[in-house]
Each structure stands twice: as structure tokens, then as C-alpha cells.
Design an enzyme around this catalytic site. Sequence first.
Site, PDB file in Angstrom:
ATOM      1  N   GLN A   1      -7.600   0.350   3.865  1.00 29.93           N
ATOM      2  CA  GLN A   1      -8.467  -0.172   4.941  1.00 29.93           C
ATOM      3  C   GLN A   1      -9.913  -0.316   4.482  1.00 29.93           C
ATOM      4  O   GLN A   1     -10.743  -0.861   5.214  1.00 29.93           O
ATOM      5  CB  GLN A   1      -8.410   0.735   6.176  1.00 29.93           C
ATOM      6  CG  GLN A   1      -7.060   0.767   6.863  1.00 29.93           C
ATOM      7  CD  GLN A   1      -6.692  -0.526   7.582  1.00 29.93           C
ATOM      8  OE1 GLN A   1      -7.521  -1.436   7.751  1.00 29.93           O
ATOM      9  NE2 GLN A   1      -5.444  -0.641   7.987  1.00 29.93           N
TER      10      GLN A   1
ATOM     11  N   HIS B   1      -1.684  -7.451   2.559  1.00 33.23           N
ATOM     12  CA  HIS B   1      -1.616  -8.061   3.896  1.00 33.23           C
ATOM     13  C   HIS B   1      -2.739  -7.611   4.839  1.00 33.23           C
ATOM     14  O   HIS B   1      -2.853  -8.117   5.950  1.00 33.23           O
ATOM     15  CB  HIS B   1      -0.231  -7.871   4.522  1.00 33.23           C
ATOM     16  CG  HIS B   1       0.079  -6.496   5.025  1.00 33.23           C
ATOM     17  ND1 HIS B   1       0.063  -6.177   6.353  1.00 33.23           N
ATOM     18  CD2 HIS B   1       0.412  -5.366   4.372  1.00 33.23           C
ATOM     19  CE1 HIS B   1       0.393  -4.907   6.506  1.00 33.23           C
ATOM     20  NE2 HIS B   1       0.603  -4.392   5.318  1.00 33.23           N
TER      21      HIS B   1
ATOM     22  N   CYS C   1       1.976   1.506  12.717  1.00 32.20           N
ATOM     23  CA  CYS C   1       3.005   2.106  11.855  1.00 32.20           C
ATOM     24  C   CYS C   1       3.696   3.269  12.544  1.00 32.20           C
ATOM     25  O   CYS C   1       4.646   3.818  12.016  1.00 32.20           O
ATOM     26  CB  CYS C   1       2.388   2.593  10.556  1.00 32.20           C
ATOM     27  SG  CYS C   1       1.619   1.283   9.636  1.00 32.20           S
TER      28      CYS C   1
ATOM     29  N   SER D   1      -3.714  -2.933  -0.464  1.00 27.91           N
ATOM     30  CA  SER D   1      -2.587  -3.691   0.088  1.00 27.91           C
ATOM     31  C   SER D   1      -3.029  -5.117   0.387  1.00 27.91           C
ATOM     32  O   SER D   1      -4.125  -5.328   0.920  1.00 27.91           O
ATOM     33  CB  SER D   1      -2.124  -3.005   1.373  1.00 27.91           C
ATOM     34  OG  SER D   1      -1.239  -3.839   2.079  1.00 27.91           O
TER      35      SER D   1
ATOM     36  N   GLY E   1       0.820  -1.206   0.000  1.00 27.42           N
ATOM     37  CA  GLY E   1       0.000   0.000   0.000  1.00 27.42           C
ATOM     38  C   GLY E   1       0.855   1.257   0.000  1.00 27.42           C
ATOM     39  O   GLY E   1       0.533   2.247  -0.674  1.00 27.42           O
ATOM     40  N   THR E   2       1.936   1.237   0.742  1.00 30.48           N
ATOM     41  CA  THR E   2       2.811   2.406   0.819  1.00 30.48           C
ATOM     42  C   THR E   2       3.366   2.754  -0.559  1.00 30.48           C
ATOM     43  O   THR E   2       3.399   3.924  -0.957  1.00 30.48           O
ATOM     44  CB  THR E   2       3.978   2.120   1.803  1.00 30.48           C
ATOM     45  OG1 THR E   2       3.413   1.823   3.082  1.00 30.48           O
ATOM     46  CG2 THR E   2       4.919   3.309   1.922  1.00 30.48           C
TER      47      THR E   2
ATOM     48  N   ASN F   1      -7.443   4.263   9.269  1.00 31.75           N
ATOM     49  CA  ASN F   1      -6.911   3.047   9.875  1.00 31.75           C
ATOM     50  C   ASN F   1      -6.917   3.056  11.389  1.00 31.75           C
ATOM     51  O   ASN F   1      -6.829   2.005  12.011  1.00 31.75           O
ATOM     52  CB  ASN F   1      -5.480   2.785   9.377  1.00 31.75           C
ATOM     53  CG  ASN F   1      -4.598   3.997   9.480  1.00 31.75           C
ATOM     54  OD1 ASN F   1      -4.906   5.060   8.927  1.00 31.75           O
ATOM     55  ND2 ASN F   1      -3.501   3.880  10.194  1.00 31.75           N
TER      56      ASN F   1
HETATM   57  N1  PLP Z   1      -2.687   3.147   4.167  1.00 33.45           N
HETATM   58  C1  PLP Z   1      -3.383   2.754   5.233  1.00 33.45           C
HETATM   59  C2  PLP Z   1      -4.694   3.394   5.528  1.00 33.45           C
HETATM   60  C3  PLP Z   1      -2.889   1.745   6.068  1.00 33.45           C
HETATM   61  O1  PLP Z   1      -3.587   1.350   7.134  1.00 33.45           O
HETATM   62  C4  PLP Z   1      -1.638   1.166   5.771  1.00 33.45           C
HETATM   63  C5  PLP Z   1      -1.038   0.148   6.663  1.00 33.45           C
HETATM   64  O2  PLP Z   1      -1.206   0.195   7.865  1.00 33.45           O
HETATM   65  C6  PLP Z   1      -0.962   1.600   4.618  1.00 33.45           C
HETATM   66  C7  PLP Z   1      -1.515   2.590   3.848  1.00 33.45           C
HETATM   67  C8  PLP Z   1       0.339   1.008   4.218  1.00 33.45           C
HETATM   68  O3  PLP Z   1       0.150  -0.250   3.631  1.00 33.45           O
HETATM   69  P1  PLP Z   1       1.360  -1.298   3.531  1.00 33.45           P
HETATM   70  O4  PLP Z   1       1.584  -1.800   4.919  1.00 33.45           O
HETATM   71  O5  PLP Z   1       0.870  -2.351   2.598  1.00 33.45           O
HETATM   72  O6  PLP Z   1       2.522  -0.564   2.997  1.00 33.45           O
END
Ligand code: PLP
Length: 380
Positions: free
Chosen positions: A181, A203, A325, A201, A71-72, A151
Site C-alpha cells: 500500500q 493491482h 480481504c 503488488s 503481494g501475498t 491497508n
Molecule cells: N499487503 C497489503 C498491505 C495489502 O493491502 C494487500 C492486498 O490487499 C496484500 C498485501 C496482498 O496483495 P495481493 O492482493 O497482490 O496478493
Amino acid sequence: MTGHYLDNAATTPVRAEAAQAAVKAMTEEWGNPSARHALGSRAAEQVKQWRGEVAAGLGCMPEEVVFTSCGTESDNWAIRAAAELGKRKGKHIITTAIEHAAVLEPCRALEREGYEVTYLQPDRSGNITARQVKEALRPDTILVSMMLVNNELGTILPVAETARVLKEAGSGALLHCDGVQGFLKVPFTPRQLGVDLLSISGHKIHAPKGIGAMYIRKGLKISPLIRGGGQENGLRSGTEATGQLAALAAAVTAGRATLERDLAAMADLKQYAMDRLKSAVPQGKVLVEGGAPHILPISLVGYKSEVVVRFLSDRGVYISSGSACHKGKPSHVYAALKLPKKEQDGALRLSFSYDTTREDIDALVEGLQAAQAQLFPSMS
Ligand code: PLP
């Protein structure tokens, strides 16, 4: 796993369908999809099928799905690419103060390069309105980035209304949505939302870590993220991670098959958790009601959340203090809500999945009761 896992917004266990699909892709159909021989073409066929499955889950066309690593990566790419695309029209971006760091950090990096970013502030319940977008919109606005589900709070943001505001204003700004999310938690299609770009994402939906995707609206031409052999329609080169792709597709397909039932069960559990907390944990406070079915933000008012998380962990109950995070740092989301300090300090996030049970909630409630009895309240 033994214990009670209530931290599914941080990550989810890989479901059996996804793990089996990954093993098959890695041990049977392991060819390089770009190779010209039969093993290669079989792998290429599989990639096509997996893309189709993810597209079906999103409700878009297969050619609108590009695989990424997480996702990042999708968020970073969307924001960079939109900024690059719009830079001749303007350098103003609108986002919200409660986005994930995967959106906020690239925005901050762009600010250092001369872009201007408006961060919309939530009200005390975490709500952002499309009216705020309307008021912040300028002729030089080139991008609005708004998550679908927060999130930490589970609140649902007004993405579709924002798309309407942009349309009515005749704005040329692109609309990006962090759907990490929201995917398979609240029903949507990118077209219903009216977005140009949307990140997901693996996971968070029972696929492994290391796989994500981005929806890119058909017709939108953005610059490649990685240049090389031309995979992913030239947008993200690098030999396809076929095991990860297979797992993501299997997780999406399995998730879709029981989606309505799973969402209803999660909503039910959320209500059960709220009811039990209200009746059994005097210092427990639900911080935000409503929103997505899988996230419930609460506070054990007067206690330090890190201490409570460790206490519960020792009892085999796994939850998060705000966003995992942001380990160690105070949550920018709770800070934006301007909650009383004691509520903020005690903030905890419960998050559910299709396999969460009432027994998991009961174990949490017992753990919180024990925490109240055995831990010292915080002095601040
Ligand atoms: N965006 C949101 C709203 C998230 O909750 C997260 C992960 O916690 C991410 C982005 C990042 O996703 P990834 O862990 O796949 O990089």
C-alpha cells in the site's frame, strides 16, 4: 465503469498504458525469454527493460527486483525465506498486529513450527513505534516484518526508524516490509528505509492482478521460492509472465511520471472528504487522520458497515467495510485499535487513486446522508 469507485486500496482499474503494454507483449513480442532464437532474445531484452523500469520506480538496482505473482506471494516468500535463513541463530520474529493476512498467516504457520512471534499492538490511532520494536528485540530475533502503510487505516509505520533500532542494537535480524500500500503512495526507496526485503503488488497501482515483485537487497542470499528452469536469477523459476511484467513496468513508469501531482491531488481529496463528512454527515466520524494520501478510514457510527456498503453499492458508490480481504470476518485491525463497538461496527474505508474526483466524494456524501435517513440504526 459507471458509478463512483472509492475502493482503490482493494484493487485499481488497469490503466491504458499498462493494458496496451500487455497486449503488445502478448501479441508481438511473445517469445519465451529463455529461447535461443531471435524471438526469445527479444523477449529477454524486454524482460530486462521491464525489470529496469520497476527498479527505477523502487529506486533500487534491477538485479534487486524479482517478479512474483502478487503481494501475498512476496510476503509469504520473504517471511519463509528469512525464517529459514535465520533458524540457526534463533526463532523469534517481530511483526505488528495490524499487518495484512499475507504476513500474519505465514507468521502463524511458523509459530506452529516452533517459532515465536511478537505481535506489536497499535495505539488507538493505529500507531506503532520503533521503541516498541526496541523493547521486543531479543538476541534470538531473526526477522522484523513491518508494513509501510496499513491497508485499512492508511497509517504510515516507522520502518526506517525500525531499521535504525536494529542497527544500533547490532541485531542480525532481517527487516521485511510489506510495501504493497506504500508503493507509489508515499515516497521511499528500500535503501532509505533500510530494509532487506520489500513486497509490492501490481493491482494496487493500476497494473493487472497476478503480478507482484519483491525487492531483495543485493548480497542477501535467500532460498528460491520455486525451483526449475532457473528464471529470475534462479530464485523463482517458471517462464516469465511477459504480458503481466510489461503491464507492471508500464504502470510503474506512468505512475512515476505524474507522481507528485497525483499524491497532492489525493491528499487534497482526502481533506475535502474529511471536511464534507464533518459538515454534512452527523453520524460520520473520521477514525484516523493523517497518514497516506489514498486511504481514509471513517465510521457511520451506529450503522452496520456491511449494510451501508450494500446500500451505497445500489446507488453506484463503491467502498469497502474494512479490508476486502477479510470478507465477512470482523477486522483484526479495528479490533487491535480497541475502538468503541459502535464505531467498529460502522467502519468503512474510502480509498482514492489519481482518477478519483470531487464528484465521487460528493456522491458518497449524498449516499451516506441517504443511508442515515433510510436505514435503521443498528441495535447493538
Ligand atoms: N499487503 C497489503 C498491505 C495489502 O493491502 C494487500 C492486498 O490487499 C496484500 C498485501 C496482498 O496483495 P495481493 O492482493 O497482490 O496478493
